[in-house]
Write a protein that holds these residues in place. Structure first.
Motif, PDB file in Angstrom:
ATOM      1  N   CYS A 170       0.840  -1.209   0.000  1.00 49.30           N
ATOM      2  CA  CYS A 170       0.000   0.000   0.000  1.00 49.30           C
ATOM      3  C   CYS A 170       0.871   1.254   0.000  1.00 49.30           C
ATOM      4  CB  CYS A 170      -0.926  -0.019   1.220  1.00 49.30           C
ATOM      5  SG  CYS A 170      -1.842   1.519   1.471  1.00 49.30           S
ATOM      6  N   LYS A 222      -9.762   4.633  -8.940  1.00 52.43           N
ATOM      7  CA  LYS A 222      -9.038   3.827  -7.966  1.00 52.43           C
ATOM      8  C   LYS A 222      -9.735   2.487  -7.757  1.00 52.43           C
ATOM      9  CE  LYS A 222      -5.811   3.840  -4.678  1.00 52.43           C
ATOM     10  NZ  LYS A 222      -6.254   2.491  -4.284  1.00 52.43           N
ATOM     11  N   ALA A 259      -8.060  -0.497  -7.310  1.00 51.84           N
ATOM     12  CA  ALA A 259      -7.248  -1.468  -6.553  1.00 51.84           C
ATOM     13  C   ALA A 259      -7.913  -1.918  -5.254  1.00 51.84           C
ATOM     14  CB  ALA A 259      -5.885  -0.853  -6.232  1.00 51.84           C
ATOM     15  N   VAL A 303      -6.929  -2.433  -2.004  1.00 53.04           N
ATOM     16  CA  VAL A 303      -5.813  -2.107  -1.105  1.00 53.04           C
ATOM     17  C   VAL A 303      -6.017  -2.835   0.229  1.00 53.04           C
ATOM     18  CG1 VAL A 303      -4.562  -0.240   0.039  1.00 53.04           C
ATOM     19  CG2 VAL A 303      -5.686   0.184  -2.167  1.00 53.04           C
ATOM     20  N   GLY A 304      -4.951  -3.455   0.714  1.00 50.26           N
ATOM     21  CA  GLY A 304      -5.039  -4.107   2.022  1.00 50.26           C
ATOM     22  C   GLY A 304      -5.258  -3.069   3.101  1.00 50.26           C
ATOM     23  N   ASP A 305      -6.218  -3.311   3.986  1.00 49.99           N
ATOM     24  CA  ASP A 305      -6.503  -2.332   5.029  1.00 49.99           C
ATOM     25  C   ASP A 305      -5.450  -2.341   6.131  1.00 49.99           C
ATOM     26  OD1 ASP A 305      -8.791  -1.446   3.754  1.00 49.99           O
ATOM     27  OD2 ASP A 305     -10.082  -2.904   4.747  1.00 49.99           O
ATOM     28  N   LYS A 317      -2.354   3.403   5.157  1.00 51.89           N
ATOM     29  CA  LYS A 317      -2.847   4.706   4.716  1.00 51.89           C
ATOM     30  C   LYS A 317      -4.040   4.513   3.793  1.00 51.89           C
ATOM     31  CE  LYS A 317       1.795   6.647   4.254  1.00 51.89           C
ATOM     32  NZ  LYS A 317       2.818   6.886   3.223  1.00 51.89           N
ATOM     33  N   ASP A 318      -5.025   5.387   3.852  1.00 49.66           N
ATOM     34  CA  ASP A 318      -6.125   5.342   2.883  1.00 49.66           C
ATOM     35  C   ASP A 318      -5.719   6.221   1.695  1.00 49.66           C
ATOM     36  OD1 ASP A 318      -8.537   5.739   1.402  1.00 49.66           O
ATOM     37  OD2 ASP A 318      -9.671   5.135   3.176  1.00 49.66           O
ATOM     38  N   ILE A 319      -5.299   5.571   0.614  1.00 49.48           N
ATOM     39  CA  ILE A 319      -4.769   6.283  -0.554  1.00 49.48           C
ATOM     40  C   ILE A 319      -5.849   7.165  -1.172  1.00 49.48           C
ATOM     41  CG2 ILE A 319      -3.661   6.034  -2.814  1.00 49.48           C
ATOM     42  CD1 ILE A 319      -2.849   3.145  -1.888  1.00 49.48           C
ATOM     43  N   LEU A 320      -7.032   6.571  -1.338  1.00 52.40           N
ATOM     44  CA  LEU A 320      -8.131   7.276  -2.000  1.00 52.40           C
ATOM     45  C   LEU A 320      -8.556   8.510  -1.214  1.00 52.40           C
ATOM     46  CD1 LEU A 320     -10.090   7.212  -4.396  1.00 52.40           C
ATOM     47  CD2 LEU A 320     -11.589   5.756  -3.027  1.00 52.40           C
ATOM     48  N   GLY A 372     -13.955   6.290  -7.097  1.00 55.31           N
ATOM     49  CA  GLY A 372     -13.555   5.193  -6.210  1.00 55.31           C
ATOM     50  C   GLY A 372     -14.416   3.976  -6.451  1.00 55.31           C
ATOM     51  N   PHE A 373     -13.986   2.859  -5.917  1.00 56.30           N
ATOM     52  CA  PHE A 373     -14.767   1.630  -5.948  1.00 56.30           C
ATOM     53  C   PHE A 373     -15.139   1.258  -4.518  1.00 56.30           C
ATOM     54  CE2 PHE A 373     -15.163  -0.924  -9.891  1.00 56.30           C
ATOM     55  CZ  PHE A 373     -14.738   0.051 -10.776  1.00 56.30           C
ATOM     56  N   ALA A 374     -16.200   0.513  -4.372  1.00 53.60           N
ATOM     57  CA  ALA A 374     -16.551  -0.004  -3.053  1.00 53.60           C
ATOM     58  C   ALA A 374     -16.997  -1.443  -3.215  1.00 53.60           C
ATOM     59  CB  ALA A 374     -17.665   0.821  -2.425  1.00 53.60           C
ATOM     60  N   ALA A 375     -16.386  -2.303  -2.450  1.00 54.78           N
ATOM     61  CA  ALA A 375     -16.793  -3.702  -2.440  1.00 54.78           C
ATOM     62  C   ALA A 375     -17.587  -3.931  -1.169  1.00 54.78           C
ATOM     63  CB  ALA A 375     -15.551  -4.598  -2.461  1.00 54.78           C
ATOM     64  N   LYS A 405     -18.807   6.158   1.733  1.00 58.33           N
ATOM     65  CA  LYS A 405     -17.395   6.238   1.320  1.00 58.33           C
ATOM     66  C   LYS A 405     -17.177   7.413   0.363  1.00 58.33           C
ATOM     67  CE  LYS A 405     -16.472   1.330   2.044  1.00 58.33           C
ATOM     68  NZ  LYS A 405     -16.347  -0.022   1.469  1.00 58.33           N
ATOM     69  N   LYS A 465     -14.501  10.215   1.532  1.00 59.23           N
ATOM     70  CA  LYS A 465     -13.244  10.292   0.774  1.00 59.23           C
ATOM     71  C   LYS A 465     -13.258  11.411  -0.279  1.00 59.23           C
ATOM     72  CE  LYS A 465     -12.568   5.334   1.543  1.00 59.23           C
ATOM     73  NZ  LYS A 465     -11.616   4.240   1.348  1.00 59.23           N
TER      74      LYS A 465
HETATM   75  N1  CTP Z   1      -8.764   2.352  -0.704  1.00 63.55           N
HETATM   76  C1  CTP Z   1      -7.540   3.016  -0.691  1.00 63.55           C
HETATM   77  N2  CTP Z   1      -6.673   2.816   0.337  1.00 63.55           N
HETATM   78  C2  CTP Z   1      -6.970   1.981   1.352  1.00 63.55           C
HETATM   79  C3  CTP Z   1      -8.218   1.291   1.359  1.00 63.55           C
HETATM   80  C4  CTP Z   1      -9.091   1.502   0.295  1.00 63.55           C
HETATM   81  O1  CTP Z   1      -7.261   3.771  -1.622  1.00 63.55           O
HETATM   82  N3  CTP Z   1      -6.109   1.806   2.342  1.00 63.55           N
HETATM   83  C5  CTP Z   1      -9.704   2.609  -1.820  1.00 63.55           C
HETATM   84  C6  CTP Z   1      -9.957   1.429  -2.735  1.00 63.55           C
HETATM   85  O2  CTP Z   1      -9.023   1.425  -3.802  1.00 63.55           O
HETATM   86  C7  CTP Z   1     -11.380   1.701  -3.221  1.00 63.55           C
HETATM   87  C8  CTP Z   1     -12.026   2.442  -2.061  1.00 63.55           C
HETATM   88  O3  CTP Z   1     -10.945   2.948  -1.259  1.00 63.55           O
HETATM   89  O4  CTP Z   1     -11.390   2.563  -4.341  1.00 63.55           O
HETATM   90  C9  CTP Z   1     -12.945   1.637  -1.203  1.00 63.55           C
HETATM   91  O5  CTP Z   1     -12.306   0.489  -0.715  1.00 63.55           O
HETATM   92  P1  CTP Z   1     -13.073  -0.438   0.314  1.00 63.55           P
HETATM   93  O6  CTP Z   1     -12.171  -1.538   0.769  1.00 63.55           O
HETATM   94  O7  CTP Z   1     -14.420  -0.797  -0.285  1.00 63.55           O
HETATM   95  O8  CTP Z   1     -13.378   0.594   1.505  1.00 63.55           O
HETATM   96  P2  CTP Z   1     -12.633   0.939   2.849  1.00 63.55           P
HETATM   97  O9  CTP Z   1     -12.619   2.426   2.946  1.00 63.55           O
HETATM   98  O10 CTP Z   1     -11.302   0.250   2.953  1.00 63.55           O
HETATM   99  O11 CTP Z   1     -13.640   0.402   3.949  1.00 63.55           O
HETATM  100  P3  CTP Z   1     -13.968  -1.123   4.422  1.00 63.55           P
HETATM  101  O12 CTP Z   1     -12.974  -2.056   3.762  1.00 63.55           O
HETATM  102  O13 CTP Z   1     -13.828  -1.069   5.904  1.00 63.55           O
HETATM  103  O14 CTP Z   1     -15.388  -1.368   3.953  1.00 63.55           O
END
Ligand code: CTP
Ligand code: CA
Length: 225
Positions: A78, A97, A99, A101-103, A131-134, A149-152, A164, A168
């Motif tokens: 990350c 965005k 990707a 990304v590992g939390d 870090k939260d890149i987005l 952004g994407f959300a899963a 989100k 963000k």
């Molecule tokens: N993202 C990011 N950096 C991180 C975590 C997420 O840039 N450390 C970005 C992903 O690339 C995506 C968006 O944030 O575009 C949403 O990712 P998601 O995993 O759905 O959301 P989180 O904010 O991490 O919340 P959670 O996993 O707790 O639902």
């Protein structure tokens, strides 16, 4: 397909895409990652290139060939993805965005292979939030840069996804329900619902990731023109 089929509606634009998983090393032989295949992000990069954009693709490790005509930057963790995205951010008109990304990452990476010690059969790995890149991009971006952004999500798609988008500072979020067949990480198809900051909602049908990519770009082009 013949290039004449694509509208060149991204001519003159630079699109910065992130794709794939991130990889967080535990020791020299082990890591924490996720099942992202990179297919959705690569589809967005390829579609943008076909529509005339200059495309920069920042990618975690995946088993895919770089799309033709796209500039690729390979990253692992990350932190590396964060640096690569910020290295290219100024040049971008549109940032997507995708990707996964590992939390979390290990608090420290061991220089040597961790050994089994004792006979208890337990071991604790201490993790710290990445870090939260987005979110960082959302805070730093110019007004004339369009951020997607994407959300899963596995439940309450609309509430979590629009949450989100707010948190963000995104212009658009592409939300997909994961864990259903034909949608998500490994599949060649995806079911996505788009939400824009100014209240537009587009519920796309289940379709190939290439078609989802073009539909997202259609919505972006509509929003910025
Ligand atoms: N993202 C990011 N950096 C991180 C975590 C997420 O840039 N450390 C970005 C992903 O690339 C995506 C968006 O944030 O575009 C949403 O990712 P998601 O995993 O759905 O959301 P989180 O904010 O991490 O919340 P959670 O996993 O707790 O639902
Ligand atoms: Ca996450």
């Amino acid at each position: 397909a013949c290039a004449l089929f694509y509208k060149k509606d991204l001519n003159g634009k630079t699109v910065l895409v992130s794709a794939g998983p991130t990889v967080e090393p535990i020791d020299p032989v082990r890591f924490i990652s996720n099942h992202s295949s990179g297919k959705m992000g690569y589809a967005v990069a390829a579609a943008a290139e076909k529509r005339g954009a200059r495309v920069i693709l920042v990618s975690g490790p995946v088993n895919l060939d770089a799309p033709a005509g796209v500039e690729c930057v390979s990253v692992g963790s990350c932190d590396q993805m964060y640096d690569a995205m910020f290295d290219h951010l100024d040049q971008a008109d549109i940032i997507v965005k995708v990707a996964a990304v590992g939390d979390f990452k290990p608090v420290s990476t061991q220089a040597h292979k961790i050994k089994k010690s004792g006979e208890q059969g337990h071991m604790t790995l201490e993790l710290t939030q990445n870090k939260d890149i987005l979110k960082a991009i959302g805070l730093k971006k110019r007004k004339n840069q369009y951020l997607v952004g994407f959300a899963a999500e596995t439940r309450d798609l609309e509430t979590y996804a629009t949450g989100k988008m707010e948190k963000k500072h995104l212009d658009m979020i592409a939300a997909n329900i994961v864990g259903k067949s034909g949608s998500g990480f490994k599949a060649d198809t995806n079911k996505v619902k788009l939400f824009t900051r100014d209240g537009h909602v587009t519920d796309l049908p289940l379709m190939p990731k290439e078609a989802v990519a073009h539909a997202i770009l259609d919505a972006v082009v509509q929003a910025i023109s």
